[in-house]
Design an enzyme around this catalytic site. Structure first.
Site, short mmCIF file in Angstrom:
data_model
loop_
_atom_site.label_atom_id
_atom_site.label_comp_id
_atom_site.label_asym_id
_atom_site.label_seq_id
_atom_site.Cartn_x
_atom_site.Cartn_y
_atom_site.Cartn_z
N ASN A 6 0.86 -1.18 0.00
CA ASN A 6 0.00 0.00 0.00
C ASN A 6 0.90 1.25 0.00
O ASN A 6 1.68 1.46 0.94
CB ASN A 6 -0.90 -0.04 1.25
CG ASN A 6 -1.82 1.17 1.33
OD1 ASN A 6 -1.40 2.28 1.05
ND2 ASN A 6 -3.05 0.96 1.73
N HIS A 9 1.09 6.24 1.74
CA HIS A 9 1.85 7.21 2.54
C HIS A 9 3.02 7.83 1.79
O HIS A 9 3.63 8.78 2.27
CB HIS A 9 2.25 6.59 3.88
CG HIS A 9 1.03 6.30 4.71
ND1 HIS A 9 0.08 7.26 4.99
CD2 HIS A 9 0.57 5.16 5.26
CE1 HIS A 9 -0.91 6.73 5.69
NE2 HIS A 9 -0.64 5.45 5.86
N HIS A 42 -5.57 3.64 -1.59
CA HIS A 42 -6.90 3.98 -1.04
C HIS A 42 -7.26 5.38 -1.52
O HIS A 42 -6.61 6.35 -1.13
CB HIS A 42 -6.82 3.92 0.49
CG HIS A 42 -8.14 4.10 1.18
ND1 HIS A 42 -8.29 3.90 2.53
CD2 HIS A 42 -9.36 4.47 0.72
CE1 HIS A 42 -9.55 4.13 2.88
NE2 HIS A 42 -10.21 4.50 1.80
N ARG A 44 -9.41 8.00 -0.84
CA ARG A 44 -10.35 8.42 0.20
C ARG A 44 -11.22 9.56 -0.30
O ARG A 44 -10.80 10.35 -1.14
CB ARG A 44 -9.59 8.88 1.45
CG ARG A 44 -8.78 7.79 2.12
CD ARG A 44 -8.19 8.31 3.41
NE ARG A 44 -9.22 8.58 4.37
CZ ARG A 44 -9.52 7.79 5.40
NH1 ARG A 44 -8.85 6.68 5.62
NH2 ARG A 44 -10.50 8.11 6.23
N ARG A 48 -6.99 12.79 1.12
CA ARG A 48 -5.89 13.26 1.96
C ARG A 48 -4.52 12.79 1.47
O ARG A 48 -3.50 13.35 1.81
CB ARG A 48 -6.10 12.86 3.41
CG ARG A 48 -5.97 11.37 3.67
CD ARG A 48 -6.01 11.04 5.14
NE ARG A 48 -7.31 11.23 5.73
CZ ARG A 48 -7.69 10.61 6.86
NH1 ARG A 48 -6.87 9.82 7.48
NH2 ARG A 48 -8.90 10.81 7.34
N GLU A 69 -8.56 0.43 -2.77
CA GLU A 69 -9.38 0.46 -1.55
C GLU A 69 -10.31 1.65 -1.65
O GLU A 69 -9.87 2.76 -1.99
CB GLU A 69 -8.52 0.64 -0.32
CG GLU A 69 -7.74 -0.57 0.09
CD GLU A 69 -6.86 -0.27 1.30
OE1 GLU A 69 -6.99 0.80 1.91
OE2 GLU A 69 -6.03 -1.12 1.59
N THR A 100 -8.11 3.38 8.41
CA THR A 100 -9.36 2.61 8.46
C THR A 100 -9.53 1.97 9.84
O THR A 100 -8.67 1.21 10.28
CB THR A 100 -9.34 1.51 7.38
OG1 THR A 100 -8.85 2.07 6.18
CG2 THR A 100 -10.74 0.94 7.18
N GLU A 150 -10.85 -9.54 3.09
CA GLU A 150 -9.57 -9.17 3.71
C GLU A 150 -9.82 -9.07 5.20
O GLU A 150 -10.64 -8.27 5.66
CB GLU A 150 -9.05 -7.84 3.16
CG GLU A 150 -7.71 -7.47 3.82
CD GLU A 150 -7.02 -6.27 3.17
OE1 GLU A 150 -7.15 -6.09 1.94
OE2 GLU A 150 -6.34 -5.53 3.91
N HIS A 189 -3.56 -4.64 7.72
CA HIS A 189 -3.67 -3.56 8.68
C HIS A 189 -2.75 -3.76 9.88
O HIS A 189 -2.89 -4.75 10.59
CB HIS A 189 -5.11 -3.34 9.19
CG HIS A 189 -5.39 -1.89 9.37
ND1 HIS A 189 -4.88 -1.16 10.43
CD2 HIS A 189 -6.06 -0.99 8.62
CE1 HIS A 189 -5.25 0.10 10.32
NE2 HIS A 189 -5.96 0.23 9.21
N1 PXP Z 1 -5.80 -3.13 4.17
C1 PXP Z 1 -6.77 -2.18 4.29
C2 PXP Z 1 -8.15 -2.54 3.87
C3 PXP Z 1 -6.47 -0.88 4.74
O1 PXP Z 1 -7.45 0.04 4.84
C4 PXP Z 1 -5.13 -0.57 5.05
C5 PXP Z 1 -4.77 0.83 5.45
O2 PXP Z 1 -4.97 1.69 4.38
C6 PXP Z 1 -4.16 -1.58 4.91
C7 PXP Z 1 -4.53 -2.85 4.49
C8 PXP Z 1 -2.72 -1.33 5.20
O3 PXP Z 1 -2.57 -1.06 6.57
P1 PXP Z 1 -1.19 -0.56 7.12
O4 PXP Z 1 -0.93 0.76 6.47
O5 PXP Z 1 -1.43 -0.47 8.60
O6 PXP Z 1 -0.16 -1.59 6.75
#
Ligand code: PXP
Length: 239
Positions: A6, A9, A42, A44, A48, A69, A100, A150, A189
């Site tokens: 992901n 960031h 994601h 959003r 952001r 996402e 999330t 997931e 997550h």
């Molecule tokens: N899976 C989902 C559905 C999420 O919303 C997120 C956070 O955007 C992640 C995975 C990744 O989580 P993390 O950034 O804590 O690794």
């Protein structure tokens, strides 16, 4: 087991200064070179971090399958139908949250979620539902027609090491149950190198989606190094 990175960031850093760098697309290309199997982003509602244009470029200009996402809202569904990512993961979204928080309540919102699953599936997109480790919720996921769930690993990952066993039992039971229903099981997550060992105890996992910890490690290791060290940790997985 596959790794979806992901890259939200990377865009968070860019948006912090309103610059054009760092570009999440460049990050995605480097993740692919390091061996990642997919890219997650994601979009959003508050934009952001990831912007609309990022999603189109991530779909078109890098080779890995894109997992988008998104919340179950009309304006974002329209974008998904235009972009046609390989996968959409429906997540709950609150404006004030840091990230999330909690999984989708598929039982309570079944009538809103099921038509979206159907519409995205008919467009050839594989739909995944981000849910807490709860059997009733997983049964409802199956009823929507979504082929993938997931599992939300945040509660496990954020718990003190001594308090994690009960959450792990629930994750294992839920993965077994989802698998018995014929669902593909992903997890994500809060996963980092410290808690990865526990995550590897969850059976039947297809993909781990990991963001924050990899991007944090990338500050010191570079993003290719951060992806590679996560992949090395994941090699222990026995399924
Ligand atoms: N899976 C989902 C559905 C999420 O919303 C997120 C956070 O955007 C992640 C995975 C990744 O989580 P993390 O950034 O804590 O690794």
């Amino acid at each position: 087991m596959k790794l979806g990175v992901n890259i939200d960031h990377v865009a968070t850093l860019r948006q912090a200064r309103g610059t054009v760098y760092p570009d999440p697309l460049d990050a995605a290309i480097l993740c692919g070179r390091a061996g990642a199997h997919g890219i997650t982003a994601h979009l959003r509602e508050d934009r952001r971090h990831i912007q609309d244009d990022d999603i189109f470029r991530l779909k078109e200009l890098q080779p890995l399958p894109l997992n988008l996402e998104m919340a179950n809202v009309e304006s974002i569904i329209e974008i998904a139908l235009n972009v046609k990512p390989a996968e959409v993961c429906l997540v709950p979204e609150k404006r004030q949250e840091l990230t999330t928080e909690g999984g989708l309540d598929v039982v309570a919102h079944f009538d809103a979620i099921q038509p979206t699953v159907q519409c995205l599936s008919e467009a050839g997109i594989e739909v995944s539902l981000f849910v807490d480790a709860d059997e009733m919720t997983i049964a409802a996921c199956k009823d929507t027609g979504a082929p993938v769930i997931e599992l939300h690993t945040g509660t496990y990952c954020d718990a003190e090491p001594n308090d994690r066993a009960v959450h792990m039992e629930q994750l294992i039971r839920s993965a077994d149950y989802a698998h018995s229903l014929g669902l593909k099981v992903n997890a994500g997550h809060g996963i980092n190198l410290e808690n990865l060992g526990g995550i590897l105890c969850i059976p039947h996992l297809d993909t781990l989606n990991i963001g924050h910890s990899i991007i944090c490690r990338a500050v010191f290791q570079g993003i290719e190094g951060a992806v590679k060290e996560m992949l090395v940790g994941m090699q222990e997985y026995e399924g």
